[in-house]
Design a protein around this motif. Structure first.
Motif, PDB file in Angstrom:
ATOM      1  N   PRO A   4      17.110  28.129  98.675  1.00 39.24           N
ATOM      2  CA  PRO A   4      16.874  29.575  98.614  1.00 39.24           C
ATOM      3  C   PRO A   4      15.668  29.890  97.723  1.00 39.24           C
ATOM      4  O   PRO A   4      15.400  29.172  96.758  1.00 39.24           O
ATOM      5  CB  PRO A   4      18.172  30.125  98.011  1.00 39.24           C
ATOM      6  CG  PRO A   4      19.200  29.074  98.270  1.00 39.24           C
ATOM      7  CD  PRO A   4      18.467  27.765  98.229  1.00 39.24           C
ATOM      8  N   LEU A   5      14.970  30.962  98.044  1.00 41.19           N
ATOM      9  CA  LEU A   5      13.864  31.381  97.189  1.00 41.19           C
ATOM     10  C   LEU A   5      14.389  31.941  95.873  1.00 41.19           C
ATOM     11  O   LEU A   5      13.793  31.743  94.811  1.00 41.19           O
ATOM     12  CB  LEU A   5      13.026  32.446  97.915  1.00 41.19           C
ATOM     13  CG  LEU A   5      11.839  32.995  97.139  1.00 41.19           C
ATOM     14  CD1 LEU A   5      10.811  31.908  96.879  1.00 41.19           C
ATOM     15  CD2 LEU A   5      11.202  34.173  97.885  1.00 41.19           C
ATOM     16  N   VAL A  28      19.292  34.024  98.155  1.00 42.72           N
ATOM     17  CA  VAL A  28      18.430  34.722  99.115  1.00 42.72           C
ATOM     18  C   VAL A  28      17.544  33.684  99.798  1.00 42.72           C
ATOM     19  O   VAL A  28      16.644  33.119  99.170  1.00 42.72           O
ATOM     20  CB  VAL A  28      17.572  35.790  98.408  1.00 42.72           C
ATOM     21  CG1 VAL A  28      16.646  36.471  99.401  1.00 42.72           C
ATOM     22  CG2 VAL A  28      18.467  36.819  97.713  1.00 42.72           C
ATOM     23  N   PRO A  29      17.782  33.406 101.085  1.00 43.37           N
ATOM     24  CA  PRO A  29      16.980  32.399 101.793  1.00 43.37           C
ATOM     25  C   PRO A  29      15.519  32.816 101.927  1.00 43.37           C
ATOM     26  O   PRO A  29      15.205  34.009 102.012  1.00 43.37           O
ATOM     27  CB  PRO A  29      17.651  32.309 103.171  1.00 43.37           C
ATOM     28  CG  PRO A  29      19.027  32.869 102.976  1.00 43.37           C
ATOM     29  CD  PRO A  29      18.878  33.924 101.923  1.00 43.37           C
ATOM     30  N   ASP A  65      11.994  30.555  93.147  1.00 43.38           N
ATOM     31  CA  ASP A  65      11.034  29.541  93.604  1.00 43.38           C
ATOM     32  C   ASP A  65      11.082  28.293  92.736  1.00 43.38           C
ATOM     33  O   ASP A  65      10.048  27.732  92.355  1.00 43.38           O
ATOM     34  CB  ASP A  65       9.623  30.144  93.623  1.00 43.38           C
ATOM     35  CG  ASP A  65       8.697  29.448  94.612  1.00 43.38           C
ATOM     36  OD1 ASP A  65       9.191  28.702  95.473  1.00 43.38           O
ATOM     37  OD2 ASP A  65       7.475  29.639  94.506  1.00 43.38           O
ATOM     38  N   GLY A  66      12.308  27.890  92.386  1.00 44.42           N
ATOM     39  CA  GLY A  66      12.501  26.683  91.605  1.00 44.42           C
ATOM     40  C   GLY A  66      12.293  26.829  90.111  1.00 44.42           C
ATOM     41  O   GLY A  66      12.335  25.837  89.380  1.00 44.42           O
ATOM     42  N   ARG A  67      12.109  28.054  89.642  1.00 45.79           N
ATOM     43  CA  ARG A  67      11.778  28.300  88.229  1.00 45.79           C
ATOM     44  C   ARG A  67      12.779  29.279  87.627  1.00 45.79           C
ATOM     45  O   ARG A  67      13.084  30.321  88.223  1.00 45.79           O
ATOM     46  CB  ARG A  67      10.371  28.882  88.171  1.00 45.79           C
ATOM     47  CG  ARG A  67       9.839  29.207  86.786  1.00 45.79           C
ATOM     48  CD  ARG A  67       8.462  29.832  86.943  1.00 45.79           C
ATOM     49  NE  ARG A  67       7.836  30.135  85.674  1.00 45.79           N
ATOM     50  CZ  ARG A  67       6.694  30.821  85.554  1.00 45.79           C
ATOM     51  NH1 ARG A  67       6.059  31.252  86.641  1.00 45.79           N
ATOM     52  NH2 ARG A  67       6.181  31.054  84.356  1.00 45.79           N
ATOM     53  N   GLY A 202      18.518  43.281 109.089  1.00 44.74           N
ATOM     54  CA  GLY A 202      18.954  42.245 108.158  1.00 44.74           C
ATOM     55  C   GLY A 202      19.295  40.929 108.837  1.00 44.74           C
ATOM     56  O   GLY A 202      19.881  40.911 109.921  1.00 44.74           O
ATOM     57  N   ASP A 203      18.924  39.847 108.194  1.00 48.46           N
ATOM     58  CA  ASP A 203      19.343  38.516 108.632  1.00 48.46           C
ATOM     59  C   ASP A 203      20.672  38.149 107.982  1.00 48.46           C
ATOM     60  O   ASP A 203      21.567  37.594 108.625  1.00 48.46           O
ATOM     61  CB  ASP A 203      18.292  37.470 108.240  1.00 48.46           C
ATOM     62  CG  ASP A 203      16.946  37.751 108.869  1.00 48.46           C
ATOM     63  OD1 ASP A 203      16.874  37.833 110.100  1.00 48.46           O
ATOM     64  OD2 ASP A 203      15.956  37.911 108.115  1.00 48.46           O
ATOM     65  N   ASN A 204      20.768  38.461 106.701  1.00 45.57           N
ATOM     66  CA  ASN A 204      21.940  38.097 105.908  1.00 45.57           C
ATOM     67  C   ASN A 204      22.434  39.334 105.164  1.00 45.57           C
ATOM     68  O   ASN A 204      21.675  40.275 104.939  1.00 45.57           O
ATOM     69  CB  ASN A 204      21.596  37.004 104.891  1.00 45.57           C
ATOM     70  CG  ASN A 204      20.818  35.867 105.516  1.00 45.57           C
ATOM     71  OD1 ASN A 204      21.340  35.136 106.340  1.00 45.57           O
ATOM     72  ND2 ASN A 204      19.539  35.741 105.145  1.00 45.57           N
TER      73      ASN A 204
END
Length: 241
Positions: A4-5, A28-29, A65-67, A202-204
Motif C-alpha cells: 500500500p502507498l 490505501v492501495p 511510500d515506505g517511510r 471508489g475502488d475500495n
C-alpha cells in the motif's frame, strides 16, 4: 500485489481530553481511490488531519511510500508528495485565484499544460483567474481548493467532502478529474457522504465508527450488498440514487 502507498497501524489520536481515533488500521492501495465512510463524528476528518500531521497521533504508526511520517511536520509531509483538501476549503480570500495556485506550485509558477488541463475540468477558474478568491461562490472556492491540490502532480490526495454544496455539473467535472488523476497513478483517499458519487468512483471503501475502521473491502461489494449497507451505515445506497 504491491505494498500500500499509505498505511495506518494502531493509530490513536487525542484532541485535548477527547480520544478520537482508537486504533485505526487503514491501508490505501497505490493508484486507487479509497473512500472513507461513516457517520458524523466517527473520526474521518481526524484521520485525514492525523495523516497530514495537523494533529499528532498519540500512538501507532503512519507509513507513506515506505517511510514513517508520523513524527514529521506538515510542510515536510506535503513535500513528500501528499496534498490535503479540507472540508472548509481554506482558500486565501484576499488573494486572487492565480495567487492561490501560485502558492501551491513549488517551482514558483504552475506548468502551463497542467493549468490548461485543470481549466478543462473547471473553466470558471480561468474566467475568474484574477478575481479575489473570497469573492467566489462556495462551489467555485471548492474548485480553487482542489485545483491548488493538483496544480502539481502528487502521489496522494487527501480530500474531505469535495461535493458538499456543489451543483451536479461541477460534481460531474470532479468525477472526470478524479478518474484522470487515478489513470495517471495518483492515489486518492476521499471522505464523502454523496454515496451516488462515490459508488461510481471508489475502488475500495473503509467504514469508520467510533474512531475505528469497522469494515474494509471493495466498493463494488458494498454497493451490491444492501444488507451490509444497512448494517454498516444504517441506510441503503439505493435510496440515494
Amino acid at each position: 500485489m504491491s505494498e500500500p502507498l499509505l498505511t495506518l497501524s494502531g493509530v490513536h489520536t487525542h484532541i485535548g481530553q477527547y480520544h478520537i481515533l482508537q486504533g485505526v488500521e487503514l491501508a490505501v492501495p497505490r493508484g486507487s481511490l479509497t473512500v472513507l465512510l461513516g457517520r458524523n463524528g466517527a473520526g474521518k476528518t481526524t484521520t485525514l488531519r492525523t495523516i497530514m500531521g495537523l494533529w499528532q497521533a498519540s500512538a501507532g504508526s503512519v507509513t507513506f511510500d515506505g517511510r514513517a511520517i508520523g513524527a514529521m511536520s506538515t510542510p515536510d509531509i506535503a513535500r513528500a508528495g501528499i496534498a490535503y483538501v479540507p472540508e472548509s476549503m481554506a482558500v486565501f480570500s484576499e488573494l486572487t485565484v492565480r495567487e492561490n495556485l501560485l502558492l501551491a506550485a513549488r517551482g514558483g509558477a504552475p506548468d502551463g499544460a497542467r493549468l490548461d488541463w485543470i481549466f478543462g475540468f473547471f473553466p470558471a477558474l480561468k474566467k475568474f483567474w484574477n478575481y479575489p478568491a473570497g469573492n467566489l461562490s462556495g462551489g467555485q472556492k471548492q474548485m480553487v481548493a482542489i485545483a491548488r491540490a493538483i496544480v502539481e502532480p502528487r502521489k496522494l490526495l487527501l480530500i474531505d467532502e469535495p461535493t458538499k454544496g456543489l451543483a451536479p455539473a461541477i460534481i460531474d467535472s470532479l468525477i472526470a478529474a478524479f478518474r484522470e488523476l487515478k489513470a495517471g497513478e495518483t492515489t486518492i483517499l476521499l471522505v464523502e457522504q454523496n454515496f451516488n458519487f462515490v459508488k461510481n468512483l471508489g475502488d475500495n471503501v473503509c467504514v469508520m465508527d467510533d474512531g475505528r475502521i469497522v469494515h474494509a473491502g471493495a466498493m463494488a461489494d458494498l454497493v451490491a450488498d444492501e444488507a451490509l449497507q444497512q448494517r454498516l451505515l444504517g441506510l441503503s445506497l439505493a435510496a440515494h440514487q
